[in-house]
Motif scaffolding. Structure first.
Motif, mmCIF file in Angstrom:
data_model
loop_
_atom_site.group_PDB
_atom_site.id
_atom_site.type_symbol
_atom_site.label_atom_id
_atom_site.label_comp_id
_atom_site.label_asym_id
_atom_site.label_seq_id
_atom_site.Cartn_x
_atom_site.Cartn_y
_atom_site.Cartn_z
ATOM 1 N N TYR A 161 0.792 -1.230 0.000
ATOM 2 C CA TYR A 161 0.000 0.000 0.000
ATOM 3 C C TYR A 161 0.823 1.278 0.000
ATOM 4 O O TYR A 161 0.262 2.354 0.005
ATOM 5 N N GLY A 162 2.140 1.207 0.029
ATOM 6 C CA GLY A 162 2.940 2.416 0.157
ATOM 7 C C GLY A 162 2.714 3.052 1.516
ATOM 8 O O GLY A 162 2.628 4.260 1.645
ATOM 9 N N THR A 163 2.591 2.223 2.524
ATOM 10 C CA THR A 163 2.223 2.637 3.871
ATOM 11 C C THR A 163 3.394 3.265 4.603
ATOM 12 O O THR A 163 4.528 2.840 4.455
ATOM 13 N N THR A 164 3.076 4.252 5.414
ATOM 14 C CA THR A 164 4.064 4.863 6.290
ATOM 15 C C THR A 164 3.642 4.624 7.733
ATOM 16 O O THR A 164 2.484 4.320 8.010
ATOM 17 N N LYS A 165 4.583 4.762 8.637
ATOM 18 C CA LYS A 165 4.274 4.695 10.067
ATOM 19 C C LYS A 165 4.257 6.098 10.677
ATOM 20 O O LYS A 165 3.978 6.258 11.851
ATOM 21 N N ASP A 166 4.563 7.099 9.860
ATOM 22 C CA ASP A 166 4.631 8.485 10.316
ATOM 23 C C ASP A 166 3.222 9.090 10.319
ATOM 24 O O ASP A 166 2.683 9.423 9.267
ATOM 25 N N LEU A 167 2.622 9.207 11.495
ATOM 26 C CA LEU A 167 1.251 9.693 11.622
ATOM 27 C C LEU A 167 1.089 11.131 11.122
ATOM 28 O O LEU A 167 -0.002 11.542 10.740
ATOM 29 N N ARG A 168 2.172 11.895 11.095
ATOM 30 C CA ARG A 168 2.116 13.292 10.639
ATOM 31 C C ARG A 168 1.762 13.416 9.164
ATOM 32 O O ARG A 168 1.290 14.450 8.726
ATOM 33 N N THR A 169 1.981 12.350 8.383
ATOM 34 C CA THR A 169 1.648 12.418 6.957
ATOM 35 C C THR A 169 0.140 12.492 6.743
ATOM 36 O O THR A 169 -0.308 12.791 5.640
ATOM 37 N N CYS A 170 -0.632 12.244 7.787
ATOM 38 C CA CYS A 170 -2.097 12.265 7.681
ATOM 39 C C CYS A 170 -2.684 13.639 7.991
ATOM 40 O O CYS A 170 -3.906 13.814 7.940
ATOM 41 N N GLU A 171 -1.852 14.607 8.316
ATOM 42 C CA GLU A 171 -2.339 15.927 8.714
ATOM 43 C C GLU A 171 -3.302 16.542 7.695
ATOM 44 O O GLU A 171 -4.262 17.202 8.059
ATOM 45 N N ASP A 172 -3.063 16.257 6.406
ATOM 46 C CA ASP A 172 -3.924 16.824 5.364
ATOM 47 C C ASP A 172 -5.124 15.936 5.028
ATOM 48 O O ASP A 172 -5.884 16.230 4.111
ATOM 49 N N GLY A 173 -5.291 14.834 5.769
ATOM 50 C CA GLY A 173 -6.433 13.951 5.559
ATOM 51 C C GLY A 173 -6.316 13.067 4.336
ATOM 52 O O GLY A 173 -7.320 12.581 3.829
ATOM 53 N N ASP A 174 -5.078 12.816 3.877
ATOM 54 C CA ASP A 174 -4.869 11.976 2.696
ATOM 55 C C ASP A 174 -3.598 11.155 2.903
ATOM 56 O O ASP A 174 -2.490 11.642 2.657
ATOM 57 N N CYS A 175 -3.768 9.905 3.388
ATOM 58 C CA CYS A 175 -2.602 9.079 3.686
ATOM 59 C C CYS A 175 -2.990 7.612 3.763
ATOM 60 O O CYS A 175 -4.168 7.269 3.850
ATOM 61 N N THR A 176 -1.978 6.762 3.737
ATOM 62 C CA THR A 176 -2.126 5.349 4.049
ATOM 63 C C THR A 176 -1.091 5.099 5.134
ATOM 64 O O THR A 176 0.104 5.295 4.921
ATOM 65 N N VAL A 177 -1.573 4.680 6.305
ATOM 66 C CA VAL A 177 -0.708 4.652 7.477
ATOM 67 C C VAL A 177 -0.909 3.371 8.281
ATOM 68 O O VAL A 177 -2.015 2.852 8.367
ATOM 69 N N GLU A 178 0.190 2.874 8.829
ATOM 70 C CA GLU A 178 0.131 1.727 9.740
ATOM 71 C C GLU A 178 -0.026 2.268 11.155
ATOM 72 O O GLU A 178 0.723 3.162 11.569
ATOM 73 N N VAL A 179 -1.009 1.735 11.872
ATOM 74 C CA VAL A 179 -1.285 2.223 13.225
ATOM 75 C C VAL A 179 -1.295 1.076 14.225
ATOM 76 O O VAL A 179 -1.446 -0.086 13.856
ATOM 77 N N ARG A 180 -1.142 1.466 15.485
ATOM 78 C CA ARG A 180 -1.229 0.541 16.615
ATOM 79 C C ARG A 180 -2.286 1.076 17.572
ATOM 80 O O ARG A 180 -2.617 2.257 17.546
#
Length: 145
Positions: free
Chosen positions: A49-68
């Protein structure tokens, strides 16, 4: 050893998600994409998915992120949603909570297997793409993207 039907089903879902992501990316690509100012994480992205673990990339409401469990995703002023908290990750799904400024909305048991795992809040879609043990992969996009 006989084929595992659950594994086949998951593989079929994964292939479908990859094809959808590739088609969406190919259709949405513009010259402006090359100059995306969004900060990137140095963590290893998921090949799927081109996932990041950096939650800050979601600040603009457009991201794919791995969360815990316990992660909090803060959104910038351009997103009409309060902070997103990951309350639980497990076999029944992912529990998401949007809370801020006196309002709370909860989406319980979100998973890729139930309606595509999509929940919408004030024009932002939250989709659970994958659940892996104690982590989940979320896609956060403006509604209709």
């Amino acid at each position: 050893m006989p084929p595992n039907p659950e594994r086949r089903r998951r593989l079929a879902c994964l292939v479908a998600a990859c094809v959808t992501a590739l088609l969406t990316t190919a259709c949405d690509a513009t010259d402006d994409d090359a100059q995306d100012p969004k900060p990137r994480s140095s963590s290893t992205p998921s090949p799927t998915y081109g996932t990041t673990k950096d939650l800050r990339t979601c600040e603009d409401g457009d991201c794919t992120v791995e969360v815990r469990e316990g992660d909090v995703i803060p959104f910038g002023e351009s997103v009409r949603a309060p902070d997103l908290t990951i309350d639980a990750i497990g076999p029944p799904g992912v529990d998401l909570r949007l809370s801020g400024e006196g309002a709370t909305s909860t989406f319980s048991g979100q998973s890729p297997d139930r309606g595509g795992g999509v929940s919408t809040y004030n024009g932002t879609d939250f989709r659970v793409l994958e659940i892996r043990d104690d982590t989940a992969v979320l896609s956060i996009k403006p509604n209709g993207s």
